[in-house]
Design a protein around this motif. Structure first.
Motif, PDB file in Angstrom:
ATOM      1  N   LYS A 252       0.828  -1.205   0.000  1.00 49.42           N
ATOM      2  CA  LYS A 252       0.000   0.000   0.000  1.00 49.42           C
ATOM      3  C   LYS A 252       0.863   1.256   0.000  1.00 49.42           C
ATOM      4  O   LYS A 252       0.514   2.263  -0.634  1.00 49.42           O
ATOM      5  N   LYS A 253       1.984   1.202   0.691  1.00 51.90           N
ATOM      6  CA  LYS A 253       2.900   2.350   0.671  1.00 51.90           C
ATOM      7  C   LYS A 253       3.448   2.574  -0.734  1.00 51.90           C
ATOM      8  O   LYS A 253       3.493   3.706  -1.227  1.00 51.90           O
ATOM      9  N   LEU A 257       2.999   5.795  -3.371  1.00 54.35           N
ATOM     10  CA  LEU A 257       4.109   6.501  -4.018  1.00 54.35           C
ATOM     11  C   LEU A 257       3.920   6.530  -5.530  1.00 54.35           C
ATOM     12  O   LEU A 257       4.202   7.543  -6.189  1.00 54.35           O
ATOM     13  N   ASN A 258       3.428   5.447  -6.079  1.00 53.40           N
ATOM     14  CA  ASN A 258       3.226   5.371  -7.536  1.00 53.40           C
ATOM     15  C   ASN A 258       2.086   6.277  -7.999  1.00 53.40           C
ATOM     16  O   ASN A 258       2.105   6.763  -9.145  1.00 53.40           O
ATOM     17  N   LYS A 259       1.103   6.485  -7.144  1.00 51.21           N
ATOM     18  CA  LYS A 259      -0.087   7.240  -7.555  1.00 51.21           C
ATOM     19  C   LYS A 259      -0.218   8.562  -6.797  1.00 51.21           C
ATOM     20  O   LYS A 259      -1.307   9.134  -6.713  1.00 51.21           O
ATOM     21  N   ARG A 260       0.898   9.040  -6.263  1.00 48.66           N
ATOM     22  CA  ARG A 260       0.847  10.238  -5.425  1.00 48.66           C
ATOM     23  C   ARG A 260       0.210  11.415  -6.161  1.00 48.66           C
ATOM     24  O   ARG A 260      -0.629  12.134  -5.612  1.00 48.66           O
ATOM     25  N   LEU A 266      -7.059  14.377  -6.785  1.00 48.65           N
ATOM     26  CA  LEU A 266      -8.333  14.117  -6.129  1.00 48.65           C
ATOM     27  C   LEU A 266      -8.549  15.051  -4.937  1.00 48.65           C
ATOM     28  O   LEU A 266      -9.683  15.433  -4.618  1.00 48.65           O
ATOM     29  N   GLN A 267      -7.462  15.426  -4.293  1.00 44.18           N
ATOM     30  CA  GLN A 267      -7.545  16.306  -3.124  1.00 44.18           C
ATOM     31  C   GLN A 267      -7.797  17.766  -3.496  1.00 44.18           C
ATOM     32  O   GLN A 267      -8.361  18.533  -2.702  1.00 44.18           O
TER      33      GLN A 267
END
Length: 282
Positions: A252-253, A257-260, A266-267
């Motif tokens: 998940k980490k 990192l891959n989709k940061r 989205l934020q």
């Protein structure tokens, strides 16, 4: 000579949890070295969910008293954990400790095999709630060898040992710590893996929410019983710990990192909006 650590998750001085812990430790055998920690006195901060601790060699980046507590547990030969029931659950110091288990779970070998017993106190009939399973969960996530656990009624300080049977039960917990032949008496309809009597039903299976063990409800005539099918790779097994704390959390980490950049996008619609209210300065 054995070193026994008592962890008291209660702010009450000379209260039921403190006295029970002393009774249990003193009953463990002569000439043992006894130490106690009042968990509510420690500065244990909340987890930041930063995942900096996921590498097995990496400590938690938060500077507080958690390392002190873990060092005392590592140094002990046995552990006693006691907490009172507050509103159907354990004192909040237990939950604060549990929230930091992400930084402890992948280092489970450090605490393996140390015998442990837990003692729960409650002061209103039928209001013990989930406190005992929560204490047992704490011991199991620390990879301690949970030997036995018990619940004691008592609202007033020292009331838990007013009854001779309760005093004898506490002393039994202490003797059990180093008794290789001791066998805990199982309770009816509890999870056979983690002893929880809190269970869920999904319409087909009974599920233990703590360790994930499954079972079914069986009826024979007027008799209804629970039949469990324990597996060796439950959450508290070495395989279960590795899967969650090493494989899953690290995956998940890496996914984050891959989709940061994607998550930042989205934020963005919510980044400059705020509806927070805060108390007036004192």
């Amino acid at each position: 000579m054995k070193k026994i650590l008592g962890i008291v998750a209660s702010p009450r001085k000379l209260g039921n949890c403190e006295i029970l812990t002393k009774v249990i430790m003193e009953a463990s055998g002569p000439n043992n070295q006894l130490e106690m920690i009042r968990l509510t006195d420690l500065d244990i901060k909340g987890c930041r969910a930063c995942y900096s601790c996921l590498p097995k060699e990496a400590p938690c980046v938060i500077e507080d008293d958690l390392d002190f507590l873990l060092a005392r547990i590592r140094d002990a030969d046995a552990v006693v954990i006691a907490a009172p029931c507050y509103i159907l659950g354990p004192n909040s110091s237990i939950k604060k400790l549990q929230d930091r288990f992400v930084s402890i779970g992948n280092k489970y070998e450090q605490f393996a095999g140390k015998p442990c017993v837990t003692a729960t106190t409650y002061g209103a009939p039928d209001w013990e709630g989930y406190t005992e399973p929560a204490l047992n969960l704490t011991a199991r996530f620390l990879n301690l060898n949970l030997v036995d656990s018990s619940v004691f009624f008592g609202a007033h300080p020292a009331e838990v040992i007013e009854n001779p049977a309760d005093l004898a039960r506490a002393q039994q917990l202490g003797r059990a710590l180093f008794d290789p032949g001791y066998k805990r008496a199982a309770k009816a309809n509890e999870c056979p893996v983690c002893w929880s009597d809190i269970l869920r039903y999904d319409g087909a299976n009974v599920i233990c929410p703590f360790c994930g063990t499954r079972g079914v409800i069986k009826a024979e005539g007027e008799k209804v019983s629970l039949v469990f099918y324990p597996k060796s790779n439950h959450r508290f097994s070495d395989e279960g710990r590795r899967h969650h704390f090493e494989a899953y959390l690290n995956s998940k980490k890496q996914e984050f990192l891959n989709k940061r950049q994607h998550f930042k996008e989205l934020q963005n619609p919510y980044r400059n909006t705020g509806y927070w209210v805060t108390p007036d300065p004192k």
